[in-house]
Design a protein around this motif. Structure first.
Motif, short mmCIF file in Angstrom:
data_model
loop_
_atom_site.label_atom_id
_atom_site.label_comp_id
_atom_site.label_asym_id
_atom_site.label_seq_id
_atom_site.Cartn_x
_atom_site.Cartn_y
_atom_site.Cartn_z
N GLY A 9 0.82 -1.24 0.03
CA GLY A 9 -0.02 0.09 -0.25
C GLY A 9 1.09 1.19 -0.11
O GLY A 9 0.57 2.29 0.54
N LEU A 10 2.03 1.01 -0.64
CA LEU A 10 2.88 2.30 -0.74
C LEU A 10 2.78 3.04 -2.12
O LEU A 10 3.36 2.29 -3.00
CB LEU A 10 4.32 2.16 -0.50
N ARG B 122 -3.29 4.56 -1.11
CA ARG B 122 -2.70 3.25 -0.41
C ARG B 122 -3.67 2.07 -0.76
O ARG B 122 -3.21 0.98 -1.13
CB ARG B 122 -2.71 3.36 1.12
#
Length: 708
Positions: free
Chosen positions: A617-618, A668
Motif C-alpha cells: 500500500g505504498l 494506499r
C-alpha cells in the motif's frame, strides 16, 4: 534400462548408476552436498540407493533427506538403504562384554583376545557418535601395532578397513594435547564425518513409513528387488563377501498411485534471491502451487529452498561453501567474473560507471545433468555464468525453451542495459560500454556466438515489461521469435499493510514526518539513479523553491542496500540507512514505514521493489522508464516524471507527501488493490502454465506436420 541413483557413493560406484558424492570424481561421480537435498527432478529414478549416509544426518535432516529420495523416485520406485545396524552392534557389544568377563574370571587375563574384542565393540558402538576430531578413537585403534583382534574387526566392518589398517601410520605415544575449542568441535561435528543418529530395523521402518514409503522390508546384502543387484558391487564384494557386514539393509517403495505433475519444467537462474533470482524463485513457487512439476537449478544458493538445487559439479567444476554466508557455490559463478575481468582488461577506455559485461560461455551445460531428456520445458532466466546454451545446441535443438528476460543481456553482445546504444538492433561491435572503436570487438564476438546458436533453437521469449518486449522485437538476435509479456509477481501474504505506527515508532520516526524510501542492491549503480535522487532532494528542500512550499515538513529518507561507495551524510535531509535487507519480511517492514517509494531508475525492467511497495500500500514516485509505467498509474498509485527530469521527480515526491490524509489513504488502497488484481504469484503461474501448454501444443503440431 532402469534409472539408478547412488547417493553418497564415496569410492563405491558403478558407471550404470548416476553417482553422487560430496566431491566429484569425473567422469562417473557428480559432486553435491546432500544436506541441500537431492539435485534432480521429481519422478525421475526407478531406484535410489544410499549406504551409510543416513546416520550422518540428524533425525530432522534425515526425514528431509528421505523425502527428497521419495520425491525423485518414480511411482512404484525402489529405495534401498544401508545403515549401521544399532541392534546388531548392541548385541555384539553385549556378547563381547560377557565373553570378556568370562575370560577374565577363568584366566585372570586383562589383555586377552576377548578383552580386545570388547574394547573394539565399545569403540564401534560409541566413537562415531561422540568423536571430536577426524578419525576419532577408531583410527587410534587401527594405528596400534599390531592391531588387537584384527580379524574380528575385519569381520565386523568389512575388507575396506584392511587398507586403512595396513596404511595407517603407527600411533606415537599419547601426549596430552591442547583440546579443540568449542568452535572447532562444533565445526567438526557438523562436517559430515560424525554419526548424528542410529537406527534399528524398527525405528528405520517407522521413519520410512512416516515419510510415505510402503512395502518396507529388511533384506540382506546380496538380496534385492532390483534384479541382479549383486553385479553392481555396491553391498557385495567380488568374492561374495559383504562390503559392510555391520549393516542393516532395508528396502521400500514409493506408492504406485503417487501423482505425477505435468508439464515437467526445469528452470535455470544464477541464484534464487535478489532481483532476477528472487523473481525467478517466485515463479518457481507459483508453478508448484498450481500443480506444475518445477525444479530450479542455480549456481549460488545462500540457503536451501524446496525444489531448488545448485548445479551438481561435473567435469572440471567444483562446489564450495562460502565461509561468511554459508552459501553453496558452483565454480561457474566465480569463473564468470574472473573471465569477465580478464576479457575487459583489454579495454582500458571502458567507462567507469558501466555495470557487468558478461559472455554466454560458461562451465555448465544442460545436457550434463541427469534426466534432462525427460523435461517438457526448459525455463531460462538470468543464465550468465549458469548454463551455456550456445555450447549445447545439439542437445537443445527441438526442445522448447521459454526464456524470461530480466534485462537485455540475451539480445546484446554482453551488456545488460544498452543505455543509448542501438547496436543490438543490427549487430554489436564498436561497443560504447567497452570504450571500443573496433568493429570485431568482444561484443561482436559474443553477438555472433549467440546468433549462430539462437537460429538453431526453439525459443519463446517472456518479458516482464512492455518496454523490454519492444526492445526484444527490435533486436537482431531474438526479434523473430514469439514474445509474450507476463509480469513478475509479489507474494501478497508477505508484502501487505502492517502496523505502520509501531514500525515507525521502532525507527524513531514521528507520525507527521514524511518518510521516503529508496533501495537497491547497490546504491551506487549508475542506472538506479542515486545522483538524480540527490538532485531532486536538493530541489525539494531548496529555500524558497515552489516544491519546498508544497512539502514544508522536512522528509526523512530511508535507504537500504550496499552503500559502501556512496556518502549518505551529504544528502540534503536526514537519512536512516537500514543496511542490506536479507529477507522479504525486512523489506516489507521498510515499505510499511514509508509514505512514498522513490524509484529514480534511468533504466530498469520491472523492478521488484515497486511491486513490493504496491502490495504494502505504498505509493510510488519515479521516472517513467522501462517497466515502471506498467505498474504505476499516474495519479492513482503514484506520480511519474520523464526519465532524468529531476525537477519533475521532486514535484512528484512533494505532491505525494502533501496529499490530504483521505486522498493518501485512498491511494494506499489503490496500490494494494493493484497488486492483488494483477501481480499475485497465482496470476503469474497460471499465465506461464497457459503459455507452456501453448508452446507444447505448437511443438506437437509441428511434429505432426513433420510426420505427415
Amino acid at each position: 534400462m532402469p534409472r539408478l541413483l547412488n547417493l553418497g557413493c564415496g569410492s563405491t560406484f558403478h558407471p550404470e548408476w548416476v553417482n553422487v558424492d560430496v566431491a566429484p570424481k569425473p567422469p562417473h561421480v557428480l559432486g553435491y552436498d546432500l544436506r541441500r537435498g537431492v539435485p534432480f527432478a521429481e519422478n525421475l529414478f526407478d531406484v535410489v540407493y544410499h549406504s551409510h549416509v543416513l546416520e550422518h544426518f540428524s533425525r530432522q535432516d534425515a526425514a528431509f533427506f528421505l523425502r527428497e529420495c521419495l520425491r525423485v523416485l518414480t511411482p512404484g520406485g525402489l529405495l534401498r538403504v544401508a545403515v549401521p545396524d544399532m541392534e546388531g552392534i548392541a548385541r555384539a557389544y553385549l556378547q563381547a562384554l560377557e565373553l570378556a568377563e568370562q575370560d577374565a574370571a577363568e584366566q585372570h587375563n586383562a589383555h586377552s583376545e576377548a578383552d580386545a574384542r570388547h574394547e573394539w565393540m565399545l569403540v564401534e558402538l560409541v566413537d562415531q557418535l561422540t568423536r571430536h576430531v577426524r578419525g576419532g578413537e577408531m583410527m587410534e585403534f587401527w594405528r596400534r601395532n599390531p592391531v588387537p583382534a584384527r580379524e574380528f574387526i575385519l569381520s565386523r566392518v568389512g575388507a575396506e578397513a584392511r587398507h586403512m589398517m595396513d596404511n595407517a601410520a603407527p600411533s606415537p605415544p599419547r601426549i596430552p594435547a591442547t583440546p579443540p575449542s568449542p568452535l572447532e568441535v562444533g565445526r567438526f561435528r557438523l562436517s559430515g564425518e560424525c554419526h548424528l543418529w542410529m537406527y534399528d530395523r524398527r525405528s528405520l521402518a517407522r521413519l520410512l513409513r512416516e515419510i510415505g514409503f510402503t512395502d518396507i522390508r529388511v533384506t540382506s546384502a546380496g538380496e534385492s528387488a532390483l534384479a541382479d543387484f549383486a553385479r553392481y558391487g555396491l553391498d557385495v564384494e567380488p568374492d561374495g563377501s559383504v562390503r559392510k557386514p555391520d549393516s542393516l539393509f532395508m528396502e521400500a517403495r514409493k506408492p504406485q498411485d503417487s501423482p505425477v505433475a505435468r508439464p515437467r519444467v526445469v528452470s535455470f537462474c544464477m541464484k534464487h534471491g535478489g532481483g532476477a533470482g528472487g523473481a525467478a524463485h517466485r515463479l518457481h513457487q507459483g508453478l508448484q502451487a498450481v500443480g506444475v512439476s518445477s525444479l530450479m537449478y542455480v549456481v549460488h544458493s545462500e540457503a536451501p529452498a524446496p525444489g531448488v538445487a545448485v548445479l551438481p559439479a561435473s567435469g572440471g567444476a567444483t562446489l564450495s561453501q562460502e565461509e561468511t554466508s554459508g552459501a553453496l557455490v558452483h565454480s561457474a559463478w566465480p569463473a564468470l567474473f574472473s573471465t569477465s575481468r580478464a576479457r575487459l582488461a583489454a579495454y582500458p577506455n571502458r567507462p567507469t560507471h558501466c555495470e557487468i559485461f558478461t559472455e554466454s560461455s560458461t562451465q555448465a551445460r544442460i545436457s550434463e545433468l541427469p534426466g534432462m531428456e525427460t523435461a517438457d520445458i526448459f525455463q531460462l532466466h538470468w543464465i550468465a555464468g549458469t548454463v551455456d546454451i550456445c555450447r549445447d545446441v545439439d542437445f537443445l535443438r527441438g526442445r522448447p525453451l521459454v526464456w524470461t528476460l530480466h534485462d537485455m543481456n540475451p539480445i546484446t553482445g554482453g551488456c545488460h542495459y544498452a543505455e543509448s546504444c542501438r547496436g543490438f538492433e543490427k549487430y554489436c561491435g564498436r561497443c560504447p560500454q567497452l570504450g571500443s572503436s573496433e568493429e570485431n570487438d568482444y561484443s561482436r564476438e559474443q553477438w555472433r556466438r549467440k546468433k549462430i546458436a539462437y537460429r538453431e533453437l526453439d525459443i519463446t521469449v517472456v518479458t516482464p515489461s512492455q518496454w523490454l518486449a519492444g526492445e526484444v522485437r527490435r533486436s537482431s538476435l531474438l526479434g523473430k521469435v514469439p514474445v509474450h509479456v507476463i509480469p513478475n509477481s509479489v507474494p501478497t501474504d508477505v508484502f501487505k499493510p502492517l502496523q505502520r505506527a509501531a514500525i515507525r515508532n521502532s525507527l524513531g520516526l514521528a507520525e507527521q514526518t514524511p518518510v521516503l524510501l529508496f533501495g537497491a542492491d547497490y546504491l551506487h549503480t549508475r542506472r538506479k539513479g542515486f545522483a538524480e535522487l540527490v538532485t531532486a532532494l536538493d530541489l525539494l528542500r531548496a529555500a524558497g523553491s515552489p516544491v519546498a512550499s508544497v512539502a514544508p515538513v522536512a522528509p526523512v529518507l530511508l535507504t537500504f542496500g550496499h552503500a559502501e561507495t556512496v556518502d549518505l551524510n551529504k544528502l540534503p535531509l536526514r537519512c536512516l540507512h537500514l543496511g542490506v535487507l536479507r529477507t522479504a519480511e525486512e523489506v516489507a517492514l521498510a515499505c510499511n514505514a514509508a509514505d512514498c517509494l522513490v524509484i529514480p531508475s534511468l533504466e530498469d525492467n520491472l523492478p521488484n521493489v515497486v511491486l513490493e511497495a504496491l502490495a504494502c500500500g505504498l505509493p510510488v514516485a519515479g521516472f517513467a522508464t522501462g517497466g515502471i509505467p506498467d505498474m504505476v498509474e499516474e495519479g492513482v498509485t503514484g506520480r511519474l516524471a520523464p526519465t532524468g527530469d529531476c525537477p519533475g521527480l521532486a514535484q512528484a515526491i512533494a505532491a505525494l507527501c502533501a496529499m490530504p490524509a483521505s486522498a493518501r489513504q485512498q491511494m494506499r488502497l489503490q496500490c494494494r488493490q493493484t497488486a492483488l488484481a494483477r501481480y499475485t504469484p497465482l496470476h503469474q503461474a497460471r499465465a506461464y502454465q497457459a503459455l507452456y501448454q501453448e508452446v507444447l501444443a505448437r511443438r506437437q503440431g509441428e511434429k505432426g506436420i513433420e510426420h505427415a
